[in-house]
Design a protein around this motif. Structure first.
Motif, PDB file in Angstrom:
ATOM      1  N   GLN A  46       0.829  -1.206   0.000  1.00 10.67           N
ATOM      2  CA  GLN A  46       0.000   0.000   0.000  1.00 10.67           C
ATOM      3  C   GLN A  46       0.867   1.261   0.000  1.00 10.67           C
ATOM      4  O   GLN A  46       0.601   2.200  -0.755  1.00 10.67           O
ATOM      5  CB  GLN A  46      -0.928   0.002   1.209  1.00 10.67           C
ATOM      6  N   LYS A  47       1.913   1.293   0.819  1.00  9.37           N
ATOM      7  CA  LYS A  47       2.801   2.457   0.850  1.00  9.37           C
ATOM      8  C   LYS A  47       3.518   2.614  -0.492  1.00  9.37           C
ATOM      9  O   LYS A  47       3.629   3.728  -1.015  1.00  9.37           O
ATOM     10  CB  LYS A  47       3.817   2.352   1.977  1.00  9.37           C
ATOM     11  N   ALA A  48       3.999   1.512  -1.052  1.00 12.55           N
ATOM     12  CA  ALA A  48       4.686   1.561  -2.342  1.00 12.55           C
ATOM     13  C   ALA A  48       3.742   2.094  -3.412  1.00 12.55           C
ATOM     14  O   ALA A  48       4.122   2.943  -4.225  1.00 12.55           O
ATOM     15  CB  ALA A  48       5.215   0.182  -2.721  1.00 12.55           C
ATOM     16  N   TRP A  49       2.502   1.601  -3.418  1.00 18.80           N
ATOM     17  CA  TRP A  49       1.531   2.060  -4.406  1.00 18.80           C
ATOM     18  C   TRP A  49       1.254   3.547  -4.228  1.00 18.80           C
ATOM     19  O   TRP A  49       1.165   4.295  -5.206  1.00 18.80           O
ATOM     20  CB  TRP A  49       0.233   1.261  -4.339  1.00 18.80           C
ATOM     21  N   LYS A  50       1.111   4.008  -2.982  1.00 16.16           N
ATOM     22  CA  LYS A  50       0.848   5.434  -2.736  1.00 16.16           C
ATOM     23  C   LYS A  50       1.996   6.306  -3.236  1.00 16.16           C
ATOM     24  O   LYS A  50       1.765   7.382  -3.786  1.00 16.16           O
ATOM     25  CB  LYS A  50       0.609   5.682  -1.247  1.00 16.16           C
ATOM     26  N   LEU A  51       3.241   5.855  -3.061  1.00 13.91           N
ATOM     27  CA  LEU A  51       4.402   6.609  -3.543  1.00 13.91           C
ATOM     28  C   LEU A  51       4.387   6.716  -5.064  1.00 13.91           C
ATOM     29  O   LEU A  51       4.569   7.798  -5.626  1.00 13.91           O
ATOM     30  CB  LEU A  51       5.703   5.962  -3.069  1.00 13.91           C
ATOM     31  N   ASP A  53       1.798   6.205  -7.073  1.00 14.55           N
ATOM     32  CA  ASP A  53       0.591   6.916  -7.494  1.00 14.55           C
ATOM     33  C   ASP A  53       0.776   8.426  -7.340  1.00 14.55           C
ATOM     34  O   ASP A  53       0.388   9.190  -8.229  1.00 14.55           O
ATOM     35  CB  ASP A  53      -0.608   6.425  -6.686  1.00 14.55           C
ATOM     36  N   ALA A  54       1.377   8.859  -6.244  1.00 14.55           N
ATOM     37  CA  ALA A  54       1.624  10.298  -6.035  1.00 14.55           C
ATOM     38  C   ALA A  54       2.561  10.841  -7.108  1.00 14.55           C
ATOM     39  O   ALA A  54       2.359  11.943  -7.627  1.00 14.55           O
ATOM     40  CB  ALA A  54       2.197  10.531  -4.641  1.00 14.55           C
ATOM     41  N   SER A  55       3.593  10.071  -7.437  1.00 14.63           N
ATOM     42  CA  SER A  55       4.515  10.504  -8.489  1.00 14.63           C
ATOM     43  C   SER A  55       3.809  10.541  -9.837  1.00 14.63           C
ATOM     44  O   SER A  55       4.011  11.467 -10.624  1.00 14.63           O
ATOM     45  CB  SER A  55       5.742   9.593  -8.556  1.00 14.63           C
ATOM     46  N   ASN A  56       2.982   9.554 -10.109  1.00 10.80           N
ATOM     47  CA  ASN A  56       2.220   9.542 -11.363  1.00 10.80           C
ATOM     48  C   ASN A  56       1.326  10.781 -11.471  1.00 10.80           C
ATOM     49  O   ASN A  56       1.210  11.374 -12.543  1.00 10.80           O
ATOM     50  CB  ASN A  56       1.363   8.284 -11.472  1.00 10.80           C
TER      51      ASN A  56
END
Length: 109
Positions: A46-51, A53-56
């Motif tokens: 979840q943390k990896a995805w949030k990082l 996703d935020a960059s995207n």
């Protein structure tokens, strides 16, 4: 004596890329999986995805593409833009370190 600093690049007050995100993206490229990259970094999926996703959301183009299903079970790959962003960040970061080292040499501390 050493000088230490961390940089990141922001767009509209959102972090586009940083050392940690570069590490995550490189691990995604290496492992072919966001989940595996997260495990290597010892962070949750979840943390990896949030990082990512935020960059995207801060980027002009997506950094990764996901591939679902298939014989190999899908995975995640870096886009050409994601790869160019890593290369640009690393070049800027190296130039910053060189500059800071030069500045430190100018001063007798």
């Amino acid at each position: 004596m050493k000088i230490k600093s961390k940089i990141w690049i922001e767009t509209n007050d959102r972090i586009l890329i940083s050392e940690g995100r570069v590490q995550l993206l490189k691990l995604i490229e290496e492992t072919g999986s966001l989940n595996k990259a997260a495990k290597v970094m010892n962070i949750s999926y979840q943390k990896a995805w949030k990082l990512v996703d935020a960059s995207n959301k801060a980027a002009k183009s997506p950094l990764i593409e996901t591939q679902v299903g298939g014989n190999k079970g899908g995975g995640t790959v870096l886009t050409p833009y994601g790869k160019s962003l890593i290369n640009s960040f690393e070049a800027i970061n190296a130039a910053c370190w060189e500059f800071l080292d030069e500045q430190l040499k100018k001063h007798s501390l």
